[in-house]
Design an enzyme around this catalytic site. Structure first.
Site, PDB file in Angstrom:
ATOM      1  N   SER A  29       0.843  -1.197   0.000  1.00 39.18           N
ATOM      2  CA  SER A  29       0.000   0.000   0.000  1.00 39.18           C
ATOM      3  C   SER A  29       0.874   1.241   0.000  1.00 39.18           C
ATOM      4  O   SER A  29       2.010   1.217   0.484  1.00 39.18           O
ATOM      5  CB  SER A  29      -0.894   0.023   1.236  1.00 39.18           C
ATOM      6  N   ASP A  30       0.340   2.322  -0.538  1.00 42.59           N
ATOM      7  CA  ASP A  30       0.942   3.616  -0.254  1.00 42.59           C
ATOM      8  C   ASP A  30       0.732   3.880   1.229  1.00 42.59           C
ATOM      9  O   ASP A  30      -0.090   3.247   1.891  1.00 42.59           O
ATOM     10  CB  ASP A  30       0.302   4.708  -1.122  1.00 42.59           C
ATOM     11  N   TRP A  31       1.444   4.844   1.760  1.00 39.27           N
ATOM     12  CA  TRP A  31       1.453   5.071   3.207  1.00 39.27           C
ATOM     13  C   TRP A  31       0.079   5.567   3.669  1.00 39.27           C
ATOM     14  O   TRP A  31      -0.359   6.655   3.318  1.00 39.27           O
ATOM     15  CB  TRP A  31       2.539   6.079   3.551  1.00 39.27           C
TER      16      TRP A  31
END
Length: 835
Positions: free
Chosen positions: A247-249
């Site tokens: 995932s992106d952050w």
């Protein structure tokens, strides 16, 4: 649940008795090692393994000897440990149209990562540039899927040849930054497959990329981190992706849906995919054990494939300030800065005639880059003013910012510790937590409020001796006269400013580099209290404060321009205006248009340099300036590259990887880009007709077309030959390019294919080949390009795969999408389908 318990007991006994040690055998096959280690992990270890920790790590498992894997932010520099080589923007990289140079960029990024012990680089960023307003366009490459794939594949190969994992981001259609967590991108199947997905497919199949990062956005009603269709069915099954999906952050929203939707690693920590959520989900049958095993397997596969289990990742032979990286950064800037206008051959500058140069503009005397997670603090950088001074040492230089910027205010601001007089500066209280809690660890007076990347700029001393910290500065100011005053604060993460009892700036949140301003009327001689509070959590300590009278005057800039032989004016955006998490305006910042007009009115030999990640509005001044160069964000060596080009030591060879419209309303995405009714629905109704694909058939034309860029020399094309193999779609195209000008130079030859009588709606033409060739003056080169069935194909929705149709196709050779110089029609007689 009983089955899970039994499996855990068996796994624990297996590990305890030491019956299987295949995973420790360097000579064993990767998959055998993965399966052996997987079966020795407990259920709790498996769940913990799929959630990041310490922001940028995949946790290790000490009892099994599994190392922690370190991630570092790219895509423009491996900078999570502080200063690093600051490479040019992604869009500049694409402007080089140079596959081998992009490979070298990837190689040096990989080496920079290894110098810091990093296993995974968070780059390249490969989203299609749909609109000039997207705040992260500078990180991306192009509007065209073919060029996008070619650049990305070269980048990934370069990184991974250094045994560092490359990460494609942000999957998929993360084409705007406004409300990126909630925006729902509605894209039809064919457009998704022909425009937005090819780069991921090609990097998986042609470069075996190790990781893909899911973006924040929603696609067709489902968050990408929860999309079974995109992550499981497409990436992993149809395309055979063997790596991991992270995932992106902060882009994970639901534990069960993310787990079942194909997300393998939640970053930066397991807020959703953790024991508390997944153990009950496994017990209830909402998530299968095989699903968890597949996630762990994919991360382990990367660890063994890249040698992370067997070898230390840190490479002490590569210095942090990597000389080879500096050379690549310079070469990229030299080949990626685009010459868009050069009337009366003003450039290159004639050193025998130019005796004085006025350098003007808010960007001319500073390092300029895009902001957000890709912002990289260089060890050293060369700005435009210093680059020109170093190159033209016998020329007299005059400098004026023209518009006072943030740094002008910071350097000239006067603060005092008390209303009774006191000493100059603000009293700083430094805390070892992010909450300004407890007693400060250190208290001191700072005369200039400016910490950059952990260093006090005024004293050149190291800043707070800790990362996750907070600071409060207190003191007073005394305005010299009654007037409006501008207060400007720039920082990584959160800050807020109070003047007397009024909070005038409030940006108290985790964020990338951000600048906020406020204007107040202040009375002469009165003492006003100042309180600046700041915290640094996930970013380096970086904060600065300035104040000045809110007054604009071009007098000094006009004066020096009027007496100089040449005026060079550097305008554009910066890390605060163009960055992650927000979009930007189409126009230049306030007063910059007027500054260009004022300078060019008194000096007819004005050269405009623009920093931006995409097109900006030029209408008020472009017709009255003879020379225009688009610098994008040229990285730490940008000033040297500009000087090389203006002097003629480097002949510009860059070509635009995006179309430049006259005005934002001309862009095909304009009617659909903004959420005018507030429903968070983003319609991609322009479909396939994005960028030059739109302008080819529309009544409006771009100001500067896709693939356009000037050189100091001239090239002529001739002798087109097209040879078809027995398969019909295997086509060899060749032609001759002659350098008929006065300079050695490189040309980017572009090959487009036009289906002449398509059975379905298709763009007029599409880029399917290019080559960059260096040709000395007076010489010529034969250029060859190969086409295959993919070159003629489109996505056939009814068959869920790519295929081509029989018929006539025109091979078009051009210097840009609008300047077609050679063509030939061929016939394709067979029809076949392929993915």
């Amino acid at each position: 649940m009983r089955i899970i318990i039994v499996l855990c007991i068996i796994g624990a006994l297996w590990a305890k008795c030491g019956y299987a040690q295949i995973y420790k055998d360097k000579t064993a096959a990767v998959e055998a090692r993965v399966e052996d280690l997987l079966h020795q992990m407990t259920l709790e270890e498996k769940i913990d393994y799929i959630g990041g920790y310490r922001d940028f790590y995949i946790r290790g498992i000490e009892r099994l000897g599994v190392p922690a894997l370190k991630l570092t932010d790219g895509p423009l520099g491996a900078h999570k440990d502080g200063k690093a080589i600051a490479y040019p923007a992604g869009v500049l990289t694409a402007s080089t149209w140079n596959r081998s140079l992009v490979y070298e960029l990837g190689k040096q990024l990989g080496r920079d990562a290894k110098a810091r012990g990093a296993h995974i680089l968070l780059g390249p960023a490969v989203n299609i540039i749909r609109s000039p307003l997207c705040g992260r366009n500078f990180e991306y490459f192009t509007e065209d899927p073919y060029l996008n794939s070619q650049i990305a594949v070269a980048y990934v190969r370069g990184v991974q040849d250094q045994h560092v994992v490359a990460t494609l981001k942000h999957f998929v259609a993360n084409n705007q930054e406004w409300d990126r967590h909630n925006a729902n991108s509605h894209i039809d199947e064919r457009t998704l497959h022909e425009i937005y997905l090819p780069v991921y497919r090609d990097a998986i199949r042609k470069a075996e990329v190790g990781a893909v990062m899911d973006g924040y956005n929603i696609v067709n009603g489902v968050h990408v981190t929860q999309s079974d269709e995109l992550n499981n069915q497409l990436l992993k099954k149809r395309w055979g992706f063997q790596g991991m999906v992270m995932s992106d952050w902060g882009a994970t929203y639901n534990a069960i849906e993310a787990a079942n939707g194909g997300l393998d690693l939640e970053m930066p920590q397991a807020v959703c995919m953790n024991r508390a959520n997944l153990l009950p989900a496994l017990q209830a049958g909402h998530v299968k054990m095989a699903t968890i095993d597949d996630k762990v397997r994919r991360i382990l596969r990367i660890m063994f494939r890249f040698g992370f289990y067997d070898n230390a990742q840190s490479d002490a032979s590569v210095p942090y300030d990597n000389p080879a990286g500096r050379e690549v950064a310079l070469k990229l800037a030299q080949e990626g800065i685009v010459l868009l206008k050069n009337e009366r051959n003003l450039l290159p500058l004639d050193r025998s005639k130019v005796k004085s140069v006025a350098v003007i503009g808010p960007n001319a005397n500073s390092y300029v880059a895009g902001g957000g997670s890709s912002y990289t603090f260089p060890f050293h950088s060369t700005n435009v003013l210093d680059g020109l001074k170093d190159k033209f040492r016998d020329v007299e230089f005059y400098y004026a910012s023209g518009i006072a910027g943030h740094w002008d205010a910071v350097e000239k601001s006067l603060f005092y510790t008390s209303a009774e007089g006191g000493e100059r500066g603000l009293v700083g209280e430094y805390y070892d937590n992010t909450r300004l809690a407890g007693r400060p660890v250190e208290t001191k007076v700072d005369t200039i409020i400016c910490i950059q990347n952990g260093w006090h700029v005024a004293s050149l001393e190291k800043g707070p001796p800790f990362d996750h910290c907070s600071i409060r500065w207190r003191g007073i100011i005394r305005p010299p006269k009654s007037a409006d005053y501008l207060f400007t604060v720039r920082g990584f993460d959160g800050f807020r400013l109070r003047i007397d009892s009024e909070t005038v700036i409030d940006a108290w949140k985790e964020q990338g580099i951000t600048t906020k301003e406020s204007i107040l009327f202040l009375e002469a001689g009165r003492a006003y209290s100042v309180v600046l509070e700041y915290f640094a959590d996930c970013h380096p300590v970086d904060i600065s404060l300035g104040w000045r009278e809110n007054r604009v005057s071009f007098d000094e800039a006009v004066q020096i321009a009027g007496k100089a032989d040449v005026a060079v004016i550097n305008v554009g955006l910066n890390e605060s205006l163009e960055r992650e998490s927000n979009d930007r305006d189409f126009g230049l910042p306030a007063y910059q248009d007027s500054l260009i007009q004022a300078v060019s009115a008194v000096n007819k030999r004005t050269i405009v340099l623009v920093n931006a990640g995409g097109n900006i509005d030029m209408n008020r001044w472009v017709d009255q300036v003879p020379a225009l160069l688009y610098l994008w964000y040229p990285g730490q060596e940008g000033g040297k590259a500009v000087a090389d080009i203006l002097s003629g030591d480097i002949n510009p060879s860059a070509k635009l990887p995006v179309s430049f419209e006259y005005k934002w309303e001309d862009n095909p995405a304009f009617p659909y880009y903004h959420d005018t009714d507030g429903d968070k629905e983003v319609e991609y109704k322009e479909g396939l007709f994005l960028g030059y694909r739109y302008y080819d058939s529309a009544k409006v034309k771009p100001r500067f077309p896709f693939g356009y860029g000037l050189s100091y020399t001239r090239f002529e094309y001739a002798d087109l030959m097209v040879r078809q193999e027995e398969s019909d779609t295997d086509v060899e195209v060749s032609f001759t390019i002659s350098n008929v000008g006065l300079w050695d130079g490189s040309e980017v030859a572009q090959l487009y294919i036009r289906p002449m009588h398509p059975f379905v709606s298709r763009p007029y033409k599409e880029l399917k080949g290019f080559e960059k060739i260096f040709i000395p003056k007076g010489q010529k080169r034969r250029v060859s390009m190969s086409l295959d069935k993919e070159s003629f194909s489109y996505y056939k929705v009814d068959k869920k795969q790519y295929g081509y149709d029989s018929g006539l196709y025109e091979i078009l050779i051009g210097t840009s999408s609008e300047d077609i110089v050679l063509s030939k029609v061929i016939e394709i007689s067979a029809e076949r389908d392929s993915e």
